[in-house]
Motif scaffolding. Structure first.
Motif, short mmCIF file in Angstrom:
data_model
loop_
_atom_site.label_atom_id
_atom_site.label_comp_id
_atom_site.label_asym_id
_atom_site.label_seq_id
_atom_site.Cartn_x
_atom_site.Cartn_y
_atom_site.Cartn_z
N SER A 52 0.83 -1.21 0.00
CA SER A 52 0.00 0.00 0.00
C SER A 52 0.86 1.25 0.00
CB SER A 52 -0.92 0.02 1.23
OG SER A 52 -1.84 -1.02 1.15
N ASP A 178 -5.61 -1.25 -5.01
CA ASP A 178 -4.99 -1.75 -3.78
C ASP A 178 -5.90 -2.74 -3.08
OD1 ASP A 178 -3.52 -2.26 -1.55
OD2 ASP A 178 -3.49 -0.20 -0.80
N GLU A 179 -5.64 -4.02 -3.27
CA GLU A 179 -6.44 -5.10 -2.69
C GLU A 179 -7.92 -4.89 -3.00
OE1 GLU A 179 -5.13 -7.51 -0.10
OE2 GLU A 179 -3.24 -6.56 0.48
#
Ligand SMILES: Nc1ncnc2c1ncn2[C@@H]1O[C@H](COP(=O)(O)OP(=O)(O)O)[C@@H](O)[C@H]1O
Ligand SMILES: [Mg+2]
Length: 308
Positions: A52, A178-179
């Protein structure tokens, strides 16, 4: 791939967080990779490895401690001019893991999706704004009626589609996800990944696709980067990483993936990797070129040993 000019070049990126006088977290510690136009770069690593932070440093939610990020030929890691800020804020977009947390619950989907257009004055009339939102909704598999609803009226998968629509409406060159699918049910994950792939074929948008395991990035990625403790230990095409992994950490991640074939699964041996006991010092390694876009972080001695 190599004859193309990269869209994004990250060189020796460091992001250190000073906790107190004595202690600094080196969340990202000298990371180098490239993303080419229209490709998907999968960034994998366990929780806390710095994924991240890399995404946030690239899109300038953080100012990098050191290193260089070049996007579309423009250096975006240093002092940003107004023009460069606008370039960054329009040409690069981010999709987050928890769409609920970043979708304003009091706003209708129409206004959530149009936010980027509003900020950067990217339409001439309300009609044009509305049409743009309807087009994007259609692209992500939602209907025009959905524009008048609020985020809580949608399922998790649908909310992620809203997040994707909000990024896509800017017609960006790069989306950092991001994820973005990690919190969704496995069946919905596949749907969202397929949607992202389909959209990429139409728009040629590149993705930095962040996930915590290799099985999640395998399907969507053209190239993969393996991150551990703030260091990119190996990067290469999906084929290079899956059929010719060199770094012991990459090998351990691969050995952790359950196999669909029961005979293969029965023979699978999960390799353990303990950095502390391995004798490996990431700070001593260099990015060794293995051909193509395949690199591994190693000393000369380590490389000899691992290639055997
Ligand atoms: N703003 C911050 N301040 C201090 N430490 C941070 C900050 N953001 C992240 N970290 C630390 O940096 C490391 C990497 O975090 P992160 O990038 O969130 O990892 P990942 O996304 O791979 O789980 C972790 O040890 C985390 O605690
Ligand atoms: Mg994270």
């Amino acid at each position: 791939m190599e004859d193309k000019k990269p869209l994004l070049t990250v060189t020796n990126l460091k992001q250190h967080f000073k906790i107190n006088r004595k202690f600094t977290v080196k969340a990202v510690d000298g990371v180098t990779f490239e993303i080419f136009p229209g490709e998907t770069y999968g960034l994998v690593g366990e929780s806390g490895s710095g994924k991240s932070t890399i995404g946030r440093s690239i899109i300038r939610l953080y100012k990098p401690t050191s290193g260089e990020v070049v996007f579309n030929g423009v250096t975006i890691s240093g002092q940003l001019s107004k023009k460069d800020t606008t370039h960054l804020r329009t040409r690069m977009q981010m999709i987050f893991q928890d769409p609920m947390a970043c979708l304003n619950p009091r706003k209708k989907v129409m206004d959530i999706i149009a936010q980027g257009l509003d900020i950067h004055h990217l339409y001439k009339s309300q009609e044009e704004r509305r049409v743009k939102v309807y087009q994007i909704l259609d692209m992500v598999g939602l209907a025009s009626e959905h524009a008048d609803r609020y985020p809580h009226q949608f399922s998790g998968g649908q909310r992620q589609r809203i997040g994707i629509a909000r990024a896509l409406i800017m017609n960006p060159d790069l989306i950092i996800a991001d994820e973005a699918i990690s919190a969704l049910d496995v069946s919905i994950q596949a749907q969202v990944v397929n949607l992202m792939k389909d959209i990429q074929k139409q728009t040629n948008t590149a993705y930095l696709f962040i996930a915590h395991d290799l099985s999640m990035v395998k399907y969507i990625s053209d190239r993969i980067g393996v991150l551990h403790l703030g260091h990119l230990v190996e990067t290469g095409t999906k084929e290079e990483i899956f059929s010719n992994p060199i770094h012991p950490y990459t090998k351990s991640l691969l050995s952790a993936i359950p196999q669909a074939n029961p005979i293969v699964e029965k023979k699978r041996v999960a390799l353990t990797y303990d950095y502390g006991k391995s004798g490996i010092d990431y700070n001593k390694g260099e990015n060794k070129h293995l051909g193509g876009t395949h690199y591994v972080l190693a000393t000369t001695e380590e490389l000899e040993l691992w290639k055997k």
